[in-house]
Design an enzyme around this catalytic site. Structure first.
Site, PDB file in Angstrom:
ATOM      1  N   ASP A  31       0.847  -1.186   0.000  1.00  0.00           N
ATOM      2  CA  ASP A  31       0.000   0.000   0.000  1.00  0.00           C
ATOM      3  C   ASP A  31       0.892   1.248   0.000  1.00  0.00           C
ATOM      4  O   ASP A  31       1.907   1.299   0.702  1.00  0.00           O
ATOM      5  CB  ASP A  31      -0.918  -0.005   1.228  1.00  0.00           C
ATOM      6  CG  ASP A  31      -2.069   0.971   1.091  1.00  0.00           C
ATOM      7  OD1 ASP A  31      -3.215   0.515   0.962  1.00  0.00           O
ATOM      8  OD2 ASP A  31      -1.814   2.199   1.102  1.00  0.00           O
ATOM      9  N   ASN A  87     -12.676  -3.459   2.501  1.00  0.00           N
ATOM     10  CA  ASN A  87     -13.620  -2.341   2.546  1.00  0.00           C
ATOM     11  C   ASN A  87     -14.523  -2.441   1.327  1.00  0.00           C
ATOM     12  O   ASN A  87     -14.047  -2.636   0.202  1.00  0.00           O
ATOM     13  CB  ASN A  87     -12.857  -1.015   2.543  1.00  0.00           C
ATOM     14  CG  ASN A  87     -12.043  -0.808   3.803  1.00  0.00           C
ATOM     15  OD1 ASN A  87     -12.434  -1.255   4.882  1.00  0.00           O
ATOM     16  ND2 ASN A  87     -10.911  -0.142   3.683  1.00  0.00           N
ATOM     17  N   GLN A  94     -14.471   2.033   1.131  1.00  0.00           N
ATOM     18  CA  GLN A  94     -13.749   1.708  -0.106  1.00  0.00           C
ATOM     19  C   GLN A  94     -13.518   2.982  -0.913  1.00  0.00           C
ATOM     20  O   GLN A  94     -14.450   3.784  -1.115  1.00  0.00           O
ATOM     21  CB  GLN A  94     -14.554   0.708  -0.943  1.00  0.00           C
ATOM     22  CG  GLN A  94     -13.799   0.206  -2.168  1.00  0.00           C
ATOM     23  CD  GLN A  94     -14.561  -0.894  -2.927  1.00  0.00           C
ATOM     24  OE1 GLN A  94     -15.700  -1.221  -2.583  1.00  0.00           O
ATOM     25  NE2 GLN A  94     -13.927  -1.441  -3.948  1.00  0.00           N
ATOM     26  N   VAL A  96     -10.931   2.780  -3.703  1.00  0.00           N
ATOM     27  CA  VAL A  96     -10.511   2.305  -5.021  1.00  0.00           C
ATOM     28  C   VAL A  96     -11.445   1.151  -5.393  1.00  0.00           C
ATOM     29  O   VAL A  96     -11.506   0.131  -4.686  1.00  0.00           O
ATOM     30  CB  VAL A  96      -9.043   1.827  -5.016  1.00  0.00           C
ATOM     31  CG1 VAL A  96      -8.665   1.260  -6.384  1.00  0.00           C
ATOM     32  CG2 VAL A  96      -8.102   2.974  -4.637  1.00  0.00           C
ATOM     33  N   HIS A 100     -10.088  -5.366  -3.392  1.00  0.00           N
ATOM     34  CA  HIS A 100      -8.768  -5.630  -2.818  1.00  0.00           C
ATOM     35  C   HIS A 100      -8.906  -6.004  -1.354  1.00  0.00           C
ATOM     36  O   HIS A 100      -9.795  -5.507  -0.659  1.00  0.00           O
ATOM     37  CB  HIS A 100      -7.847  -4.404  -2.965  1.00  0.00           C
ATOM     38  CG  HIS A 100      -8.467  -3.135  -2.487  1.00  0.00           C
ATOM     39  ND1 HIS A 100      -9.350  -2.409  -3.255  1.00  0.00           N
ATOM     40  CD2 HIS A 100      -8.349  -2.464  -1.325  1.00  0.00           C
ATOM     41  CE1 HIS A 100      -9.743  -1.343  -2.586  1.00  0.00           C
ATOM     42  NE2 HIS A 100      -9.158  -1.355  -1.389  1.00  0.00           N
ATOM     43  N   HIS A 102      -6.818  -5.862   2.175  1.00  0.00           N
ATOM     44  CA  HIS A 102      -5.669  -5.299   2.882  1.00  0.00           C
ATOM     45  C   HIS A 102      -5.126  -6.367   3.826  1.00  0.00           C
ATOM     46  O   HIS A 102      -5.880  -6.902   4.642  1.00  0.00           O
ATOM     47  CB  HIS A 102      -6.072  -4.111   3.749  1.00  0.00           C
ATOM     48  CG  HIS A 102      -6.648  -2.934   3.030  1.00  0.00           C
ATOM     49  ND1 HIS A 102      -5.956  -1.758   2.859  1.00  0.00           N
ATOM     50  CD2 HIS A 102      -7.866  -2.738   2.454  1.00  0.00           C
ATOM     51  CE1 HIS A 102      -6.717  -0.874   2.216  1.00  0.00           C
ATOM     52  NE2 HIS A 102      -7.884  -1.444   1.966  1.00  0.00           N
TER      53      HIS A 102
HETATM   54  P1  5GP Z   1      -9.653   1.274   0.190  1.00  0.00           P
HETATM   55  O1  5GP Z   1      -9.826   2.561   0.946  1.00  0.00           O
HETATM   56  O2  5GP Z   1     -10.350   1.332  -1.154  1.00  0.00           O
HETATM   57  O3  5GP Z   1     -10.028   0.051   0.978  1.00  0.00           O
HETATM   58  O4  5GP Z   1      -8.100   1.107  -0.045  1.00  0.00           O
HETATM   59  C1  5GP Z   1      -7.427   1.678  -1.113  1.00  0.00           C
HETATM   60  C2  5GP Z   1      -5.971   1.657  -0.743  1.00  0.00           C
HETATM   61  O5  5GP Z   1      -5.212   1.892  -1.900  1.00  0.00           O
HETATM   62  C3  5GP Z   1      -5.574   2.736   0.281  1.00  0.00           C
HETATM   63  O6  5GP Z   1      -5.056   2.105   1.443  1.00  0.00           O
HETATM   64  C4  5GP Z   1      -4.535   3.564  -0.464  1.00  0.00           C
HETATM   65  O7  5GP Z   1      -3.468   3.978   0.360  1.00  0.00           O
HETATM   66  C5  5GP Z   1      -4.075   2.613  -1.556  1.00  0.00           C
HETATM   67  N1  5GP Z   1      -3.627   3.286  -2.761  1.00  0.00           N
HETATM   68  C6  5GP Z   1      -4.228   4.325  -3.396  1.00  0.00           C
HETATM   69  N2  5GP Z   1      -3.552   4.653  -4.505  1.00  0.00           N
HETATM   70  C7  5GP Z   1      -2.493   3.798  -4.581  1.00  0.00           C
HETATM   71  C8  5GP Z   1      -1.420   3.659  -5.520  1.00  0.00           C
HETATM   72  O8  5GP Z   1      -1.305   4.358  -6.517  1.00  0.00           O
HETATM   73  N3  5GP Z   1      -0.512   2.672  -5.260  1.00  0.00           N
HETATM   74  C9  5GP Z   1      -0.620   1.858  -4.159  1.00  0.00           C
HETATM   75  N4  5GP Z   1       0.346   0.933  -3.987  1.00  0.00           N
HETATM   76  N5  5GP Z   1      -1.618   1.971  -3.260  1.00  0.00           N
HETATM   77  C10 5GP Z   1      -2.541   2.935  -3.466  1.00  0.00           C
END
Ligand code: 5GP
Ligand code: ZN
Length: 114
Positions: A31, A87, A94, A96, A100, A102
């Site tokens: 991440d 998420n 969520q 993205v 996914h 974590h």
């Molecule tokens: P969510 O909030 O959708 O469960 O998690 C999305 C995760 O993607 C976040 O923890 C954020 O830090 C990570 N993330 C967002 N953009 C990027 C990126 O460009 N590269 C990587 N490696 N992680 C990302």
């Protein structure tokens, strides 16, 4: 592949990522904003918007994501104690919209989550 999807672009290597684990169907990378000493995202290589959008036919790849998370945790040295978070939807935190998991570990994790 969804053209406007950040994680599909990581799968296609259009955007760099620190990949730690890969198979035919699954990719795992660190991440960009780690919330624990180990914070790795495990994703299916095929685009799936969220767990809420998964169908019964996605069970195979979702199982592979879970088992990849196990392997990642072991490789990171936290195989006996880690947290897997998926998420789901805006209310689920969520941000993205490519499914996914974590993998979080390496520190004492508290409950309930925020
Ligand atoms: P969510 O909030 O959708 O469960 O998690 C999305 C995760 O993607 C976040 O923890 C954020 O830090 C990570 N993330 C967002 N953009 C990027 C990126 O460009 N590269 C990587 N490696 N992680 C990302
Ligand atoms: Zn995608």
């Amino acid at each position: 592949m969804a053209d406007d999807c950040l994680f599909c672009r990581i799968v296609n290597r259009d955007i760099p990522a620190d990949v730690v684990w890969e198979s035919e169907d699954v990719l795992a990378f660190r991440d960009i904003s780690p919330q624990a000493p180990t914070h790795v995202l495990v994703i299916p290589k095929t685009h799936l918007r969220s767990l809420a959008d998964a169908s019964d036919q996605d069970g195979d790849v979702l199982g592979k994501v879970m088992l990849a998370a196990r392997d990642v945790a072991r490789a990171e040295g936290v195989g006996d104690g880690f947290r897997l978070v998926v998420n789901t939807g805006e209310d689920g935190g969520q941000t993205v919209f490519h499914l996914h998991a974590h993998v979080l570990g390496g520190r004492g994790l508290t409950w309930p989550p925020g």
